[in-house]
Design a protein around this motif. Structure first.
Motif, short mmCIF file in Angstrom:
data_model
loop_
_atom_site.label_atom_id
_atom_site.label_comp_id
_atom_site.label_asym_id
_atom_site.label_seq_id
_atom_site.Cartn_x
_atom_site.Cartn_y
_atom_site.Cartn_z
N ASN A 55 37.47 -4.86 -13.80
CA ASN A 55 37.45 -4.33 -15.16
C ASN A 55 38.83 -4.62 -15.74
O ASN A 55 39.84 -4.31 -15.10
CB ASN A 55 37.22 -2.81 -15.08
N TYR A 83 44.28 -3.28 -15.70
CA TYR A 83 43.15 -3.59 -14.81
C TYR A 83 42.57 -2.29 -14.23
O TYR A 83 43.30 -1.34 -13.97
CB TYR A 83 43.59 -4.47 -13.63
N GLY A 84 41.25 -2.31 -14.01
CA GLY A 84 40.59 -1.20 -13.32
C GLY A 84 39.87 -1.73 -12.09
O GLY A 84 39.49 -2.90 -12.03
N TYR A 85 39.71 -0.84 -11.11
CA TYR A 85 39.09 -1.21 -9.82
C TYR A 85 37.93 -0.26 -9.56
O TYR A 85 38.00 0.61 -8.71
CB TYR A 85 40.15 -1.16 -8.71
N VAL A 86 36.84 -0.45 -10.33
CA VAL A 86 35.72 0.49 -10.28
C VAL A 86 35.03 0.47 -8.93
O VAL A 86 34.72 1.51 -8.36
CB VAL A 86 34.70 0.15 -11.40
#
Lengths: 340, 340
Positions: free
Chosen positions: A212, A201-204
Motif C-alpha cells: 500500500n 508505505y503501508g504493510y497491510v
C-alpha cells in the motif's frame, strides 16, 4: 527477421512479451536464458528453442540480435550492460533499474554500443493518455496544479502474486515500484519531473515489501502529484485526475471514460461535465522497439521517462527509509551518505 | 431563549451562523464584539443589537448566555478560555485552535466551567457521510486500507477569498487548515487517528499560506489516508474514496452519489458498481449545540474529533516545516524542541 532471446521468465509479464514477440512478423524467439535454470529449460522445451545455462554464452551467439529482459529488477544492470556490450538490442520490463546510478550505467552502455533500448511503459500508449495529453496541449485545464493517479489490485489479499514479488532484494520494493510505475510515469508525463518526493508505505498483509503506497511529488510552481498503488484492493479502479486553474478532468471514476469541465470552451463546458472521447491506442512498446531497430532510431522520450521513473522510485524508497522529503537533485551522488 | 453574542465577523461563515442563530426558535443574537471595531459596529447597527468595544465587558453581561466564535484562528484560545471562564456556552468555527496545546486549554476551561462547546464540523452530519459510515459498519469494504478525500475551490485564482485568509499568523495555514479540515476530519472519522502524518504544500499563487496541499496519514495496520485541499481549482468536485480488502466506494466523481463494489453482497455486487442511497442529513452543528445546552449533554464525539483535527493540522504544518514525517505522539510536548 530479428532473432530474440528471452532473458528470464521471472516477471509475471514475461509470457506476454514472448507472445508479442512471436506474433510480430519481424521477430522470433530463438533462445532462452534464465537465472533459475529449471524455469528457463521448461520454457525453452515448450517453445522448441535453445536454452543456455550461461548468459555469457548466449550473448556470444552471433545469430541472436536482441534480448527481452524479465529478470529480477536487481539484476537489470548486470544483464543489460552485458547485453549492450554484446551488441544486442534490449527490450525490458519496467523498472529499467532500481537506482538512477544503475539506470545511467545501462543507458551509457546502450549508447556506447549503439543498440536499441525500449522500456515497457505501456500506458503511455493508451488512448486515455493520448486524449489527456491533447487536453493539456490545448490548455483546457489552465495551469495544472494537481495530478492524482491510482492503480491497485488485490494480489496480496487474494495471494495470487508470485512469492518472489515480495522479495525486497529482487524487486527493490513492492506495490509502488511494481504497479505504481504506471501512475508514476503518467504523473511525470503530465506534470514533468518534480523537485522533491515524499512517500508513505503501508504493510497491510505483513510482507517484506509494501503493499500500500502513496508518493507525493512537489513542484516549484506549487503543483502537486499524488501517486497511489496497492496490492490490497481488488475493486479499486485505475483512476487519473487532473486539476488546473481553468478546468478539471477525471478518468476511471469508475468508468473508463474521461469527463472534463473547463472555463475555456464556453458557458456550457464551464457548468457541466462533458465526455471527452478517448484517442486510439498507439503502437505497443514492443512494436515501437522493433520500429527503432528497423529504422535505426532512438526511443528518446521512452528512455528519458524510464530514467525519470527510476529517479522517482528511488526517491520514494529513500523518503520512506529516512522519513523525509527527498530532493531529486540529491540522488545518485557519490556523497549521498545522508540516506545510508 | 438562549441569548447569543457573536464574537467577531472575521470568518467568511460568520454571517451564516448568525443567520442560523436567528432562525433557530431557541436562540437570538443580542450582542456583538469584534477585534476590528468598525466591522463589529456595522454588523451590530444592521442587526439592532448592542456592540461592545471590550470583550471582557461583553462576557461580564449576565444576560448573555452563549457565544459564537468567528475570530481569527490564532485568537481562539484567548477568546474561548475567557468565554468559558465567564460561563458562556461556545459554538466555534473550525479549527478549535491551531495547536493541540491551545485546543486542550480551551477544552479544559470548558470542562471546568461546565459550559457547552460545539465545533462546526458540518460534513459529519451530511447524508453521504452517514451512508458511508453505514457501509463501514456493515463491513462491506472489508479491512479499510485507503481513504482519500479531496476538497478544493478556486478562491485564490479568482481572488474572491478575503485577504485575511492568506494571513499566516491569523489562520495558522492556508488551504489545508481551512478547506482541508473537512476531508481531514472525515478521513479521521473513517480510519481513526493515524500514527504519523506527512504533508506537502504548494504555493501556486504565491501567497503567504499554501493554496495547494496534500497530507498523507499513516496507520499501524498499513492503511493510508490521503487528504487533499486547494484554493486553485474551481471545478474540482468534493470527492471521497474508500478502498478496502473486500470492496471500494466512491462519492463525488463527479456526481454527488455513492457507488459501491463489494465481494460481501453476492456475485452481482462483486462484478458491477451499484448506487448506494444517501442517508438523510442529521441536524446541523448549531442545532446540536442548542440541544446540548437545552438537555445538559456534552458533544463528546464532536469535541474528540475537533481535538484530533487540530492534532492532524498541527502535524501537517510541522511536517512541511521540517520536511519530515511527524508522529502524533510527539505533538504538544514540552520538550518538542525538534520541531523548532
Amino acid at each position: 527477421m530479428i532473432r530474440v532471446a528471452m532473458l528470464s521468465f521471472w516477471h509475471v509479464h514475461a509470457k506476454d512479451y514472448a507472445k508479442q514477440i512471436n506474433e510480430h512478423p519481424d521477430t522470433e524467439i530463438v533462445a532462452i536464458w534464465d537465472e533459475i535454470g529449471e524455469r528457463g529449460r521448461k520454457e525453452a522445451e515448450a517453445r522448441g528453442v535453445r536454452f543456455f545455462e550461461s548468459l555469457d554464452e548466449l550473448l556470444a551467439q552471433p545469430d541472436i540480435d536482441a534480448v527481452v529482459v524479465d529478470t529480477p529488477s536487481n539484476m537489470h544492470r548486470d544483464v543489460m550492460v552485458k547485453a549492450a556490450n554484446a551488441g544486442k538490442h534490449i527490450f525490458t520490463e519496467k523498472v529499467l533499474a532500481t537506482t538512477i546510478r544503475e539506470a545511467n550505467e545501462i543507458v551509457a552502455a546502450v549508447e556506447k554500443a549503439g543498440v536499441k533500448l525500449t522500456v515497457s511503459l505501456p500506458r503511455l500508449n493508451d488512448g486515455y493518455t493520448l486524449a489527456i495529453q491533447e487536453v493539456l496541449e490545448q490548455g483546457l485545464l489552465g495551469e495544472l496544479t494537481l495530478v492524482r493517479a491510482r492503480l491497485s489490485h488485490g494480489g496480496a489479499v487474494a495471494n495470487w502474486l508470485p512469492a518472489h514479488f515480495y522479495n525486497l532484494e529482487q524487486t527493490g520494493g513492492g506495490a509502488l515500484i511494481d504497479l505504481g510505475c504506471h501512475p508514476m510515469y503518467l504523473t511525470r508525463l503530465f506534470l514533468g519531473l518534480p523537485e522533491s518526493v515524499t512517500a508513505s508505505y503501508g504493510y497491510v498483509t505483513g510482507k517484506e515489501v509494501e503493499d500500500n503506497a502513496v508518493a507525493v511529488l512537489r513542484y516549484p510552481n506549487g503543483a502537486l502529484g499524488v501517486v497511489e498503488a496497492g496490492f490490497v484492493n481488488k475493486f479499486s479502479p485505475f483512476t487519473l485526475e487532473l486539476h488546473g486553474t481553468e478546468g478539471s478532468l477525471l478518468f476511471g471514476t469508475p468508468d473508463n471514460r474521461i469527463v472534463l469541465r473547463t472555463s475555456k470552451l464556453g458557458e456550457e463546458a464551464s457548468k457541466t461535465w462533458s465526455v471527452k472521447e478517448l484517442a486510439a491506442n498507439r503502437s505497443t512498446a514492443i512494436q515501437q522497439w522493433v520500429g527503432h531497430i528497423r529504422n535505426n532510431t532512438v526511443a528518446t522520450e521512452n528512455i528519458a521517462l524510464a530514467l525519470d521513473l527510476t529517479k522517482l522510485m528511488e526517491a520514494s524508497n529513500l523518503s520512506v527509509q529516512s522519513e523525509q522529503s527527498v530532493k531529486l537533485s540529491e540522488l545518485g551522488q557519490e556523497d549521498g551518505a545522508r540516506w545510508l
